[in-house]
Design a protein around this motif. Structure first.
Motif, PDB file in Angstrom:
ATOM      1  N   PRO A 282     -10.817   4.679   7.542  1.00 42.46           N
ATOM      2  CA  PRO A 282     -10.553   6.095   7.271  1.00 42.46           C
ATOM      3  C   PRO A 282     -11.839   6.856   6.985  1.00 42.46           C
ATOM      4  CG  PRO A 282     -10.038   4.786   5.337  1.00 42.46           C
ATOM      5  CD  PRO A 282     -10.516   3.828   6.384  1.00 42.46           C
ATOM      6  N   VAL A 283     -12.489   7.293   8.035  1.00 46.67           N
ATOM      7  CA  VAL A 283     -13.728   8.033   7.842  1.00 46.67           C
ATOM      8  C   VAL A 283     -13.847   9.056   8.967  1.00 46.67           C
ATOM      9  CG1 VAL A 283     -15.141   6.360   9.113  1.00 46.67           C
ATOM     10  CG2 VAL A 283     -16.208   7.789   7.393  1.00 46.67           C
TER      11      VAL A 283
ATOM     12  N   THR B 268       8.726   0.231   5.140  1.00 46.59           N
ATOM     13  CA  THR B 268       9.088   1.595   5.543  1.00 46.59           C
ATOM     14  C   THR B 268       7.938   2.239   6.311  1.00 46.59           C
ATOM     15  OG1 THR B 268      10.346   1.720   3.488  1.00 46.59           O
ATOM     16  CG2 THR B 268      10.011   3.779   4.692  1.00 46.59           C
ATOM     17  N   SER B 269       6.722   2.077   5.772  1.00 43.50           N
ATOM     18  CA  SER B 269       5.586   2.705   6.447  1.00 43.50           C
ATOM     19  C   SER B 269       5.303   2.024   7.776  1.00 43.50           C
ATOM     20  CB  SER B 269       4.348   2.672   5.545  1.00 43.50           C
ATOM     21  OG  SER B 269       3.630   1.482   5.732  1.00 43.50           O
TER      22      SER B 269
ATOM     23  N   MET C 164      -8.103   7.660   0.525  1.00 39.03           N
ATOM     24  CA  MET C 164      -7.373   6.393   0.579  1.00 39.03           C
ATOM     25  C   MET C 164      -7.246   5.793  -0.821  1.00 39.03           C
ATOM     26  SD  MET C 164      -8.366   3.170   3.007  1.00 39.03           S
ATOM     27  CE  MET C 164      -7.736   1.515   2.716  1.00 39.03           C
ATOM     28  N   MET C 165      -8.305   5.920  -1.615  1.00 36.77           N
ATOM     29  CA  MET C 165      -8.269   5.408  -2.989  1.00 36.77           C
ATOM     30  C   MET C 165      -7.234   6.171  -3.818  1.00 36.77           C
ATOM     31  SD  MET C 165     -12.312   4.896  -3.777  1.00 36.77           S
ATOM     32  CE  MET C 165     -13.255   3.567  -3.041  1.00 36.77           C
TER      33      MET C 165
ATOM     34  N   GLU D 262      -4.127   3.659   4.150  1.00 36.64           N
ATOM     35  CA  GLU D 262      -5.132   3.722   5.211  1.00 36.64           C
ATOM     36  C   GLU D 262      -4.643   4.544   6.407  1.00 36.64           C
ATOM     37  OE1 GLU D 262      -6.070   0.116   7.451  1.00 36.64           O
ATOM     38  OE2 GLU D 262      -8.167   0.420   6.949  1.00 36.64           O
ATOM     39  N   LYS D 263      -3.360   4.424   6.697  1.00 36.52           N
ATOM     40  CA  LYS D 263      -2.813   5.104   7.875  1.00 36.52           C
ATOM     41  C   LYS D 263      -2.712   6.613   7.687  1.00 36.52           C
ATOM     42  CE  LYS D 263       0.292   1.328   9.147  1.00 36.52           C
ATOM     43  NZ  LYS D 263       0.913   0.811   7.926  1.00 36.52           N
ATOM     44  N   PHE D 264      -2.609   7.046   6.451  1.00 34.77           N
ATOM     45  CA  PHE D 264      -2.296   8.460   6.214  1.00 34.77           C
ATOM     46  C   PHE D 264      -3.469   9.263   5.659  1.00 34.77           C
ATOM     47  CE2 PHE D 264       1.593   5.991   5.730  1.00 34.77           C
ATOM     48  CZ  PHE D 264       2.373   6.564   6.718  1.00 34.77           C
ATOM     49  N   THR D 265      -4.636   8.627   5.564  1.00 31.59           N
ATOM     50  CA  THR D 265      -5.756   9.329   4.950  1.00 31.59           C
ATOM     51  C   THR D 265      -6.960   9.353   5.890  1.00 31.59           C
ATOM     52  OG1 THR D 265      -6.279   7.263   3.846  1.00 31.59           O
ATOM     53  CG2 THR D 265      -5.173   8.927   2.536  1.00 31.59           C
ATOM     54  N   GLY D 266      -7.812  10.342   5.681  1.00 29.37           N
ATOM     55  CA  GLY D 266      -8.959  10.512   6.562  1.00 29.37           C
ATOM     56  C   GLY D 266     -10.282  10.156   5.923  1.00 29.37           C
TER      57      GLY D 266
END
Lengths: 281, 257
Positions: B90-91, A258-259, A218-219, A209-213
């Motif tokens: 995330p959108v 780590t994340s 995210m999937m 979730e943190k690294f995707t837009g």
């Protein structure tokens, strides 16, 4: 490592790990963004009732767990739609009652000598080829459904009220989601066991979730992370002769911390920057 | 007489046995800019959700364009109260606006070229096209508010509902926001709920005060006196805890124009 791959059960385990990871990434993402982690946990634990039922009645294991998972998911969906504020209490009840029924039914089963631990903590090294086909079927079905309804799932997950206003079939999609969660849970129980299901379902999406837009990204990232954790965990469990399910979860946990650490250090950097330029205090 | 957009007749609404709204009668003509004021918990949001078809009245009827609201939801735009939901989601900004273009759940939900063009226009109108790829959580409160307005406008609605639209806009952004609403009101009927009396700017065409009961003031212009009285409304209501009339002599003095 290479000689291990010569063994059929190791190859099956790897296949199962990859299949489960892909489904986990997709469904886990929807579980996390819809905040139904607790529901997923409830379904997983209630599935133990299905294991008990399957042994008691002499049914195949998958019939019992799938049946009970779908049933408990249905009850949870109904409660969510009728009395949303009572969902957590209801999940708690189903969670415990399902497990209790499982234990009692196994008590009542004559000549019972099943390895209980394998259901609680998984038995990925004992996955038969027939299960792989089942997993592949579930995986394809889940991906097809989520792709078909992607924009609707996105709207529902982000803002269900607005989605309703746009005539997105929110109630139907919610039930569909819980149904897919139930099937996924049955699948994951094979790999990490019902106690560890929530971890594999939530840790990869939580990191991703943190690294995707976007939900799609995210999937995908969740699936990749999940693959990474599962395969690394399997390899470590093979090297050090450890329980595979627990090792997979510990690898995922290491990834998670780590994340989290990376995330903790990152905002401090940007906070320092803004303090230097904007904030006079 | 202008075509009625919204008609509420003797609407009552209870939640868990508690009356939230009673005996509400409301008539909103096309082109109106109605502001619904009243204290927190007075039923503003409930009133809006009844008009949107997200809630159903316990008694009475709600008609939008002469039909039950849920049947005409494609002609309605809605900016919800809480724009800060799911800030970690995330959108991208563009994807949020595209949600406004979703059509009735007919499966395969892909956005067409027209959808993207409409989204671009809505975002340009809100001066947010440059932020289209940004993650929603990275925006300021005012920008977020404009994204949600863009999402409401992207389907080309004939009536726009705004719930506490000023809540997350700072004083600076407000003038700009009024200009946007004024411009929109040329073509779109607007119904805005607010506990903040500042929304009673010059563009507002009529005012309703809701605190369990609804008092509608049909007026083409708002005087300073009315503003003052309206401004005191929630204070008085909280103090007395009873519904009362806020806007003075409106009860039987119809159509003073």
């Amino acid at each position: 490592m290479w000689e291990a791959l010569q063994l059929e059960f190791v190859r099956n385990a790897l296949m199962a790990g990859v299949l489960v990871s892909v489904v986990c990434g997709v469904i886990g993402t929807l579980v996390v963004v819809n905040r139904i982690v607790f529901l997923a946990g409830g379904i997983a634990h209630a599935a133990y009732g299905g294991i008990g039922l399957a042994f008691f009645m002499g049914w195949p294991y998958a019939v019992g767990t799938t049946g009970v998972s779908i049933l408990s998911a249905g009850v949870m969906a109904a409660v969510t739609l009728k009395a949303r504020h009572r969902v957590d209490a209801m999940v708690g009840v189903i969670w415990a009652v399902g497990m209790a029924i499982g234990v009692v039914l196994l008590d009542l089963t004559p000549g019972y000598n099943v390895d209980l631990m394998s259901y609680l903590f998984g038995s990925i090294l004992a996955v038969p080829v027939s299960d792989l086909w089942q997993m592949a079927a579930i995986g394809i079905a889940v991906i097809a459904i989520v792709t078909y309804y992607y924009n609707d799932f996105l709207a529902m997950s982000y803002d269900d009220e607005f989605a309703r206003l746009r005539n997105v079939p929110v109630t139907f999609l919610y039930c569909l989601l819980l149904g897919m969660v139930a099937l996924t849970v049955v699948m994951i129980i094979r790999v990490v066991g019902l106690i560890l299901v929530i971890a594999l379902l939530t840790i990869p999406p939580f990191i991703a979730e943190k690294f995707t837009g976007s939900l799609r990204a995210m999937m995908v990232l969740s699936s990749i992370l999940s693959c990474l954790f599962t395969i690394t965990g399997l390899w470590l469990s093979y090297l050090f002769n450890l329980t595979s399910g627990a090792t997979i979860i510990l690898v995922a946990a290491a990834g998670f911390f780590t994340s989290a650490l990376w995330d903790y250090l990152k905002p401090r950097r940007s906070a320092d920057q803004s303090a230097g330029t904007v904030n006079p205090a | 007489m202008p075509e009625p957009i919204i008609q509420m007749r003797d609407v009552w609404f209870s939640f868990n046995g508690q009356p939230v709204l009673q005996e509400v009668n409301l008539h909103v003509p096309r082109g109106d800019f109605l502001v619904v004021i009243g204290p927190n918990g007075g039923g503003k949001t409930t009133l809006l959700k009844l008009m949107l078809g997200l809630l159903y009245p316990t008694r009475g009827t709600v008609a939008v364009f002469g039909e039950p609201p849920h049947r005409v939801s494609h002609r309605i735009g809605y900016v919800p109260q809480n724009v800060h939901i799911n800030k970690d989601f995330p959108v991208s900004v563009l994807d949020v606006v595209l949600m406004g273009r979703l059509r009735t759940g007919r499966g395969w939900s892909r956005h067409t070229r027209q959808d993207r063009v409409a989204a671009q226009q809505a975002l340009e109108q809100m001066q947010l096209w440059g932020c289209r790829d940004r993650r929603i959580g990275k925006l300021s409160g005012g920008q977020l508010q404009r994204v949600f307005i863009a999402r409401a406008l992207v389907s080309g609605p004939e009536v726009l509902f705004l719930d506490e639209a000023m809540a997350s806009i700072d004083a600076q952004g407000r003038g700009e926001f009024y200009d946007i609403l004024k411009e929109l009101n040329r073509t779109v009927t607007i119904v805005a709920a607010s506990h903040d009396m500042m929304i009673l700017s010059r563009q507002v065409k009529s005012v309703a005060c809701v605190n369990r009961e609804l008092h509608h003031h049909d007026s083409g212009e708002i005087t300073q006196e009315m503003l003052d009285e309206a401004y005191h409304c929630p204070v008085d209501l909280v103090a007395h805890g009873i519904p009362h009339r806020v806007l003075g002599l409106h009860a039987d003095k119809k159509e003073d124009e």
